[in-house]
Design an enzyme around this catalytic site. Sequence first.
Site: not given
Ligand code: GAL
Length: 566
Positions: A182, A255
């Site tokens: 990420d 997301d």
């Molecule tokens: C976001 C990501 C999600 C999940 C989340 C966890 O940035 O897009 O899919 O991984 O972080 O904190």
Amino acid sequence: MPHRLRALSGGLATAALLAALSAPVATATAAPAGTVAAPAPAPAPGPLAELALRPPMGWNNWAHHMCDIDEAKVLANADALVSSGLAAKGYDTVTVDDCWMEKTRGPRGELVTDTAKFPHGMAWLGAYLHARGLRFGIYEDTGSLTCERYPGSGRPQGGGPDHFEADVAQFASWEVDYIKMDGCNVWVAPGQTKEAAYREAYEAVARAVRASGRPMVLSASAPAYFQNGEWGSRDWFSVLGWVGGTGQLWREGRDIQVYRPAAPTTSRWGSVLGNYGYNRWLGRYARPGNWNDPDFLIAGAPGLTDEESRSQVALWAMMAAPFILSSDVPSLTPAGLAALGNDDLIALDQDALGRQASVVATDGSTDVLARPLANGDRAVAVLNRTATARAVTLPLADVGLPSCSVRARDLWTGERSTVRTRLSATVPAHGTAVWRLTPRGCLAAVPTGQLTGAGTQCADGDHTGTAGTLVLAPCTGGADQRFVLARDRTLRLQGRCLTADGEGAALAACAARHDREGGQLWRARPDGTLTAESSGLCLEAPAGAAALRLRACGDHLVNQAWALPV
Ligand code: GAL
């Protein structure tokens, strides 16, 4: 069952993979220019493309459990993938998302598994998954902290050494097969651009993966940190241009809406349309080994009707998107399970050509998509965004199959028919019809459809009153927006050729073959630009309703990028 590269558990790398593992990090360079008739390929895929020659498939806990994750939940879902038959159909990578670790590193700087959540530890979890023919995925972050503020692998805020090599080596020692990296909390040094900071971090992660000696798929979230609406910004397009040199897939935007146990019936359809919305223009970046990831499949989960669940599967399959479920697999609805397990849809998603569908036509109510397939077939889908069923009729010529009859297979009903001139169907509210068309006795398909530019508007031949002028206008799905990218490298609208003349571009009668250098030959490039061969100038959308024009090509300019028919 789709042919998929199986897990290389235990480091059983092939010679090709070992060679790739020791190759230097690919720097993003412009790939050789393509032609209009064969739209430009995406930039050459980065190292380890072999690990994801088809879009990855599997399950991730995030959109259902978020941080409320533990070993029992992962095992229950992994077991359900196997018992439901989904694993055998290719859904084999089980990824533990954020919140699996302790909030601080251990005495040697290592990541520490939260054993209250994962009592047997991560190596054990990997072995459990491998024993069931599954692959093991894990989440980390290129910043100082993950999005939920657990230790990240990147530099601390203020600068300092990163942990990429050590953390990736730790994952390799647990026999991890897939890393979701990420991009929260990435440190941007003074004087550095945000893009340069992300590029440096993701290239370091890619080097660390190769240095680990274990072939692990890398999901790189960098572009998602540069998204700016549906059409995006210069930075977003620039990041999309290099991210494939680091990972095999990338999240490029928002997301998908997560499940909220406190409000389980909240509709998530708007989120499906939103993620489809930004992903549908990005086909130029996708190819075997490099995939756009519009985020998880939530088909069959609370928040989508049966029809909406089917639509998500069809749209993701048309877009060659990773098929990563994020739901409670044991409680998927029967309709959701059937859609996710539909062999024809899986084969469509996993098609070896790896071409993402383009938008043939959109008018705000329906979207028509087309996608060329490895065996010469062509997939066509129609999304009905409205709340009532719609009858649609699609002349075959409008989806790139002129003078052609086809064998059509409806991928929802399995029904086969011969179609001589037009496809027709009633598409339910929020539904998506999808066919696989096998041309009979006709030439290969010709890329046909709208030319989408800045602000997701369409090049349009009919709005100025000035004959021959092209403007950018709202997309209507009309014939005056239906271009043909002809094999002779001309770009045609209703029989006339787009013609470059100095800094102007207008429609004119198509010249005899030997005269076309006079401005009627066009070249599509991997960065989305469309250049006149006669001058090398880029087709540009001006602000307002002025005519399209030609200007010197800039660096990922938003108004010089075009989503073309394929
Ligand atoms: C976001 C990501 C999600 C999940 C989340 C966890 O940035 O897009 O899919 O991984 O972080 O904190």
